[in-house]
Design an enzyme around this catalytic site. Sequence first.
Site, mmCIF file in Angstrom:
data_model
loop_
_atom_site.group_PDB
_atom_site.id
_atom_site.type_symbol
_atom_site.label_atom_id
_atom_site.label_comp_id
_atom_site.label_asym_id
_atom_site.label_seq_id
_atom_site.Cartn_x
_atom_site.Cartn_y
_atom_site.Cartn_z
ATOM 1 N N TYR A 143 -15.754 9.095 -28.570
ATOM 2 C CA TYR A 143 -15.769 7.923 -29.452
ATOM 3 C C TYR A 143 -15.415 8.320 -30.893
ATOM 4 O O TYR A 143 -14.656 7.628 -31.573
ATOM 5 C CB TYR A 143 -17.156 7.291 -29.364
ATOM 6 N N GLU A 176 -21.320 20.802 -25.110
ATOM 7 C CA GLU A 176 -22.035 19.804 -24.307
ATOM 8 C C GLU A 176 -21.608 19.895 -22.842
ATOM 9 O O GLU A 176 -22.419 19.707 -21.935
ATOM 10 C CB GLU A 176 -21.798 18.380 -24.831
ATOM 11 N N GLU A 218 -26.234 14.872 -21.750
ATOM 12 C CA GLU A 218 -25.039 15.648 -22.115
ATOM 13 C C GLU A 218 -23.792 14.801 -21.910
ATOM 14 O O GLU A 218 -22.832 14.865 -22.677
ATOM 15 C CB GLU A 218 -24.929 16.938 -21.284
ATOM 16 N N HIS A 234 -34.530 18.313 -24.952
ATOM 17 C CA HIS A 234 -33.910 19.288 -24.052
ATOM 18 C C HIS A 234 -34.556 20.666 -24.227
ATOM 19 O O HIS A 234 -34.805 21.383 -23.264
ATOM 20 C CB HIS A 234 -32.404 19.399 -24.319
#
Lengths: 351, 351
Positions: free
Chosen positions: A128, A88, A119, A228
Site C-alpha cells: 500500500y 516480513e 506478517e 510477536h
Amino acid sequence: TFVLDQAKAEAAFAAKRVINGRESMTFNLLPLKYQWAYDLYRTMKANHWEPEDIPMGKDIEQWRDEKALSDVERWIIRMGIGYFSAAEGIVGDNIQHVVRELVTAPELKLVLGRHAHEENIHADSLLYMIASLGINPHECEAMFEDVPTIVRKNEFVTRVSRDLRRELDLTQADNKKLLAKNIFVFGQCMEGTQFYGLFGMILSLYRQNKFPGIGQMFRYTLRDESNHIEVFRNLFMDLVDENREIWTPEFKEELRGFMREAIDLEKEFIRDCLPVNSIGLSAEDFLTYIDFIADRRLESCGLAPLNAGVKNPLPWLAEMMDIKKEQNFFEGRVTEYQKASSLTVASDDEL
Amino acid sequence: TFVLDQAKAEAAFAAKRVINGRESMTFNLLPLKYQWAYDLYRTMKANHWEPEDIPMGKDIEQWRDEKALSDVERWIIRMGIGYFSAAEGIVGDNIQHVVRELVTAPELKLVLGRHAHEENIHADSLLYMIASLGINPHECEAMFEDVPTIVRKNEFVTRVSRDLRRELDLTQADNKKLLAKNIFVFGQCMEGTQFYGLFGMILSLYRQNKFPGIGQMFRYTLRDESNHIEVFRNLFMDLVDENREIWTPEFKEELRGFMREAIDLEKEFIRDCLPVNSIGLSAEDFLTYIDFIADRRLESCGLAPLNAGVKNPLPWLAEMMDIKKEQNFFEGRVTEYQKASSLTVASDDEL
Ligand SMILES: [Ca+2]
Ligand SMILES: [Ca+2]
C-alpha cells in the site's frame, strides 16, 4: 452414539507439549494447557487493522514536493520499505514452514497462525505504501540485493532457519537447541531488536509530521511486533522449561553471542540509513537505543545483558505506542477493530 | 544510494510462477502477476468476523432445555463440532505446511496466508461453541477416533497430503501431479463438497430457529469456504495452465475418481448424521445435494460431471448465504468488519 472414554481423553491432554507432544489430527484447543497463547491470540485479534484504513494523502503530497523533505528523510523511507518487504516475508515463512510445523500443541499453532497472519498484513501495508508513493515496484527487490547491510541482516536470520527446514528428530538435544536458537533469534534478535532501528527513525519523522500515514502504519506494526516478541519469548521459555537439558551455560553464551552479532549488524545498518545526522535523527542515539533494547530482550529470556546500565536515549518511543490515546486523531476506521476491553499498550520498559 | 537495474528487476517479475518460480527472499508482491489472488485477498479480509461477536444466549438456553430439541438435532450439532474441529485443523496444516511451502509467487503466498488465518478463526469459533454449550472438551477428540465415517473422511484427505510433506522435485511431472491432486482434493472434494453435508444440516436447523448463534457462525464459515474453494480452484487452474503436460485424459479421470470417492464417504457420513429423518431434514435431499454440488466443483475445474442433470434439492441454501440482507438481524458488531463495497455474495449456482 459413542461412549466417551474419559481416561483416554485426559491422558491426551496431559500429553500436550511444545514439541514431541502427542500428534493428533484433531485441533483440540480445549482444555487449554498454554493459557498465555490463547490470551495473546485474543489480544492480537483485538488489535486488528488494515492498511487501507489509513489515509495517505499527506504522505503523497510530501513525497512529490521536492522541497518538503531532505534526501536523508527520503532515504529512510526507502530503506524502511525495502528492508521490511524482505523481513516480513522471511518472518512469515519461518513461522509457517519451520516453527508451526515443529510445534505440537494446538493453542500454540493457533497463536502462531495469527502471528503469521499479521506478517501478511504488514506485507500488504508495504504494498500500500509502495503503490501510494509510486515507488518503482522492482526497487525494493533490487535494494535487497544491492544494499550489503540489508543482505547481511537477512542472511543472519535465514542461517538459523535453513537447518530446520526438514523433518528433524526433536528428541535429540542438538536439534532442540536448533529450534530454541531459531525461536530466540527470530523473536528477540530480529523482531525484538533489528526491527527497532528503522521503527525509531520512521517514528522520529512521524513526530515531526513527516509521513503521517506511513508513521501510523508503523505504529500499528510496532504494536503488533510487541506481541510477536512476547509470543516467541513465551514459546522459548516453555520450550526450555520442558527440555531443561538444553539450558547449559554454553548454550546461554551461544544465545548471547547471537544477540551480539545481531547488534553489530543492526549498527552497521543504522549507519547506512543515517550517513549524516538529520533534524531529530541522531545516529548516536539510535546506536545506543539498540544496545538498550537488546538487553531488555536478553533479560526477558533469563540471559545476562551485554551492556548493563545503558539508558534509553529515546523515551518518546514508548509514548508513540500508546495508540489508544490518539484514537480519534485519524479519521480512518481503524479504531472500530479495537475492542477497548482488550486493547493493550506496551509499558515503557518494554521499549 | 544504489543504482536500480531495471532489466534485472523485470526479468525477476517474468519469473513469477505458481511452482518452480524464482526463489527470492523478498516478498515482492508488486507488480502483481496473479491479480485474482490479490483480489480474493481483499474480498476475504472485507469478510472479517470474530466468533465472540455472535451472541450464544439462545443456543445455550435450547441446549439446556431437554424438551426444546430432538436427539437427532443434538446429534447433528455434536457431529458438526466434532467433525469440523478435526477438519479445520487439517486444512490449515495442509495450507501452511504443504501448499504454501511449495508455491513460489508472493501474492499466492499472501492469499494462502489469509486462507490459513480463516481456518484459525473457524477453529476458534468451534472452541467458542464448545465452551458456550459446556460440551466436554475431550469429546470432540474422542469423536474423531470413534466415529468411523469421520475417520474415513479425514484419512481420505491426509493421504494426499502426506506424500508432499518433504521437499519434492517439482520439475518432475509425477510430483506436479501430486501437488495438483492435493489442491484439487482439499479445495474441491473436501472444502467444496464434504463440508456441505453438515453445512446443509446445521443451516436447516437455523432456518427453524434452532441454534441461531451456531447457525450464524456457520453462515460466516460457509461464506469463507466459498472463497477458499475459489482460491484453490484458481491455484489449480493456473498450476495446470503453466504445466500442461500433466493435463492428460488419465489424470482427469484420476481426479474424477477422487471426487467419486469423496462423494461416497460424504454419503456414508450423512447417513451417520441422520440415522432417521427429522423435521425439515430429509437424508435423501442431502445425499442428492452432494451429487449436485460435486458436479459444480468438477465443472468449475474443467472436468466432466459424474451425475449430469441432477437438480439442487436445497435451493434455500443459496439464500442463506446472502448475509448482507440481514445485516441488522444480529445485534453484534459483525457488520462493522464488512466494507459494503467489497462484500461479496455467492451466486446461486455456486451452491
Ligand atoms: Ca512481525
Ligand atoms: Ca476452509
